[in-house]
Design a protein around this motif. Structure first.
Motif, mmCIF file in Angstrom:
data_model
loop_
_atom_site.group_PDB
_atom_site.id
_atom_site.type_symbol
_atom_site.label_atom_id
_atom_site.label_comp_id
_atom_site.label_asym_id
_atom_site.label_seq_id
_atom_site.Cartn_x
_atom_site.Cartn_y
_atom_site.Cartn_z
ATOM 1 N N ILE A 187 0.845 -1.207 0.000
ATOM 2 C CA ILE A 187 0.000 0.000 0.000
ATOM 3 C C ILE A 187 0.876 1.251 0.000
ATOM 4 O O ILE A 187 0.582 2.239 -0.690
ATOM 5 C CB ILE A 187 -0.962 -0.010 1.213
ATOM 6 N N ALA A 188 1.984 1.212 0.747
ATOM 7 C CA ALA A 188 2.924 2.347 0.719
ATOM 8 C C ALA A 188 3.493 2.516 -0.689
ATOM 9 O O ALA A 188 3.642 3.640 -1.182
ATOM 10 C CB ALA A 188 4.053 2.114 1.724
ATOM 11 N N ALA A 189 3.796 1.393 -1.331
ATOM 12 C CA ALA A 189 4.336 1.449 -2.696
ATOM 13 C C ALA A 189 3.320 2.109 -3.634
ATOM 14 O O ALA A 189 3.668 2.976 -4.442
ATOM 15 C CB ALA A 189 4.682 0.045 -3.182
ATOM 16 N N GLY A 190 2.061 1.711 -3.509
ATOM 17 C CA GLY A 190 1.009 2.328 -4.330
ATOM 18 C C GLY A 190 0.908 3.815 -4.055
ATOM 19 O O GLY A 190 0.887 4.636 -4.982
ATOM 20 N N ALA A 191 0.882 4.177 -2.758
ATOM 21 C CA ALA A 191 0.750 5.598 -2.394
ATOM 22 C C ALA A 191 1.914 6.412 -2.935
ATOM 23 O O ALA A 191 1.745 7.569 -3.342
ATOM 24 C CB ALA A 191 0.668 5.723 -0.874
ATOM 25 N N SER A 192 3.102 5.800 -2.961
ATOM 26 C CA SER A 192 4.278 6.542 -3.436
ATOM 27 C C SER A 192 4.119 6.937 -4.907
ATOM 28 O O SER A 192 4.618 7.971 -5.330
ATOM 29 C CB SER A 192 5.551 5.716 -3.244
#
Lengths: 489, 95
Positions: A293-298
């Protein structure tokens, strides 16, 4: 001729508003179908992995019509609905029909090729398709559409390129798709409400933190390291740190820059966004599987157009879910990583009006001090992205219906599936593929060779690599650490 | 107070403001504003005897919107709906 601008100006004459109207229209078809049982969405074409070509696509509700009838119906309905928008926006309708037709069928071709089981099936899927090898390229249809678009955008004769651009509208298509993504968020939130709210608030917080760091650092780098004038540095800083072309235009308008400034910066933004779209999902999927999810948000914080961000999010979603299934034995629900990417981007988009207003105030009253000029608060509304209203409206409607018309959330989820699934799934994905094809068509790498762009391109690449991407990754991780997508049954 | 609206263009060198009656240009927006003020003084002065509202007006609201379609390429319109919309207030009785 000259007219006073009102609050409703552009309601029927801009792509942004037409993304709201079209997206909301399709979501309403889904809602009406779910509530009444009258099938208004069964025609929507649904592509799937295939070995035998006759299994490549079918109608979303196969009982409604044959695969070929569904494909033709989808073409006609999408052509007519988008043409209504094109008509009100005063485009050349005849040319739009021709250009959209080519973009549509190229997208269909890319979708079919990319979904071939030998290309797309994961190792876990192979037995299902009776094959003993595959490339396991989840989301290959997106890349296929992009490649086809890029070939046209960079190698087709100039006259044809200019013609087809009339039907290749990546930002318009992706904004329609994002409204449908709002329906998906609402639909999934019926059974994962707390998680969806967590995702929304984390995205908002990350965006504010990123905003406060990105813009001043990018502006300073432009001024001090690359000796850009205030006019160029401000537009570059907004383009690279906020929401790409939209921010460059909004900022240029706010500081009353000459139009050539954002136009040249926009050419750069589009090219760099495509490079990011090609590179970042692979890098993130390879190294950040533990923080999907952090990867997506980035991506939402670092890829600078809505189209490229959502496109990158869709690829990342496919790549990460494939890896999770294969290596972790986990079946993550489709769409959460993509929604994380779009969520941060939407918050960034919403702030552009406020930021343009702040910049206009500073420029008009402090920097250039033009006597008699007043900055209007309405600027915030005029620059507010209206498709975001559709995104939240779709989400709110689904939640309202899901929580109030059914005895429990499981019943609501099941009942809404009939109408919402074809819209938030098949139709949204097809609009994504249209976006990929269109991004390729409008991206001309020769823009980098334009005279005078050298220093600007260098500044853009430097700020992106040294400031935006590292800080974007850090902030995304700080606000989303440990969040994992819900698992599918 | 009366309101007068202009479309604005930039031709690569100068800003140009125009409506059905007036066309003026300037290298900077400040220069453009000055030219608009001069022009309005002349134009409204001619009308003074005919339009009662204008005879009383010493302050004019001027709105200017950049002609997006003529100044910005078609492919960019989908990203943002307009460029700028300026409002200036001009006191005709002041130098």
């Amino acid at each position: 001729m000259a007219e006073e601008r009102r609050w409703y100006t552009g309601m029927f004459s801009t792509e942004d508003w037409w993304a709201f109207w079209l997206g909301t229209f399709f979501v309403m078809l889904g809602i009406i179908t779910s509530l009444s049982g009258v099938d208004l969405v069964g025609w929507i074409i649904k592509f799937g992995k295939w070995v035998a070509i006759e299994k490549a696509f079918k109608a979303s509700h196969p009982d409604a019509m044959s695969p070929i009838a569904s494909l033709i119906s989808s073409y006609i309905i999408l052509m007519l609905t988008t043409a209504v928008g094109a008509y009100f926006m005063k485009w050349d309708i005849k040319k739009y029909f021709g250009a959209f037709t080519i973009v549509f069928w190229l997208s269909v071709l890319a979708y079919i090729i990319g979904e071939n089981a030998y290309i797309a099936a994961t190792a876990l899927d192979r037995a299902k398709y009776g094959i003993d090898w595959s490339l396991s390229l989840g989301g290959a249809f997106y890349i296929m559409a992009l490649i086809i678009g890029l070939i046209i955008g960079n190698f087709a004769p100039k006259g044809f390129r200019e013609f087809i651009k009339l039907g290749a509208r990546p930002e318009w298509f992706i904004k329609v798709a994002i409204v449908m993504l709002g329906a998906k968020l609402g639909y999934l939130a019926i059974k994962s409400f707390g998680y969806a709210i967590h995702l929304l608030t984390a995205g908002a917080s990350a965006t504010i933190a990123a905003y406060l760091l990105f813009w001043p650092l990018a502006f300073l780098a432009g001024r001090k390291l690359f000796r850009l004038s205030r006019e160029w540095a401000a537009c570059l800083a907004s383009g690279i740190s906020i929401c790409g072309v939209s921010a460059a235009i909004a900022t240029a308008g706010a500081i009353r820059a000459r139009p050539i400034v954002p136009v040249m910066i926009s050419a750069l933004i589009v090219v760099f966004a495509v490079i990011e779209l090609i590179v970042l999902p692979g890098v993130l999927a390879a190294f950040w599987l533990n923080e999907p999810i952090a990867a997506g948000a980035s991506l939402g914080l670092t890829v600078k157009t809505d189209g490229a961000d959502a496109a990158a999010g869709a690829i990342l979603d496919e790549l990460m879910r494939s890896r999770a299934a294969l290596e972790l034995g986990q079946n993550w629900e489709e769409g959460w990583i993509l929604m994380s990417a779009v969520n941060t981007k939407i918050w960034i988009d919403m702030f552009i009006g406020v930021w343009a207003f702040v910049l206009a105030t500073i420029w008009v009253y402090r920097v250039e001090r033009r006597p008699g000029e007043k900055v209007q608060k309405m600027e915030i509304w005029w620059r507010f992205p209206k498709f975001v209203l559709g995104y939240f409206l779709a989400m709110g409607l689904l939640l309202l219906i899901g929580f109030n018309l059914y005895p429990d959330t499981a019943t609501a989820y099941k009942a809404l599936t009939l109408g919402i699934k074809p819209v938030e799934g098949s139709l949204r994905k097809f609009f994504f593929v249209l976006t990929f094809t269109s991004i390729g068509i409008v991206t001309d790498f020769r823009a980098l060779r334009q005279e005078g762009l050298g220093r600007l391109a260098l500044a853009y690449a430097f700020v992106l690599a040294v400031i935006i991407i590292p800080i974007g990754w850090l902030i995304a991780w700080l606000f989303h650490m440990g969040m994992m997508p819900p698992t599918a049954p | 107070m009366i309101t007068i609206s202009f479309d604005v263009l930039h031709d690569g060198q100068k800003w140009i403001a125009r409506n059905d009656e007036i066309t003026v240009s300037g290298e900077t927006l400040a220069e453009l504003d000055g030219k608009i003020k001069e022009s309005l003084k002349k134009t409204l002065g001619k009308r003074e005897s005919k339009v009662s509202e204008v005879t009383k007006a010493t302050r004019v609201k001027v709105t200017m919107e950049l002609d997006y379609r003529r100044n910005v390429p078609h492919w960019i319109w989908q990203y943002h709906p307009y460029y700028f919309y300026r409002t200036i207030y001009i006191d005709l009785d002041k130098p």
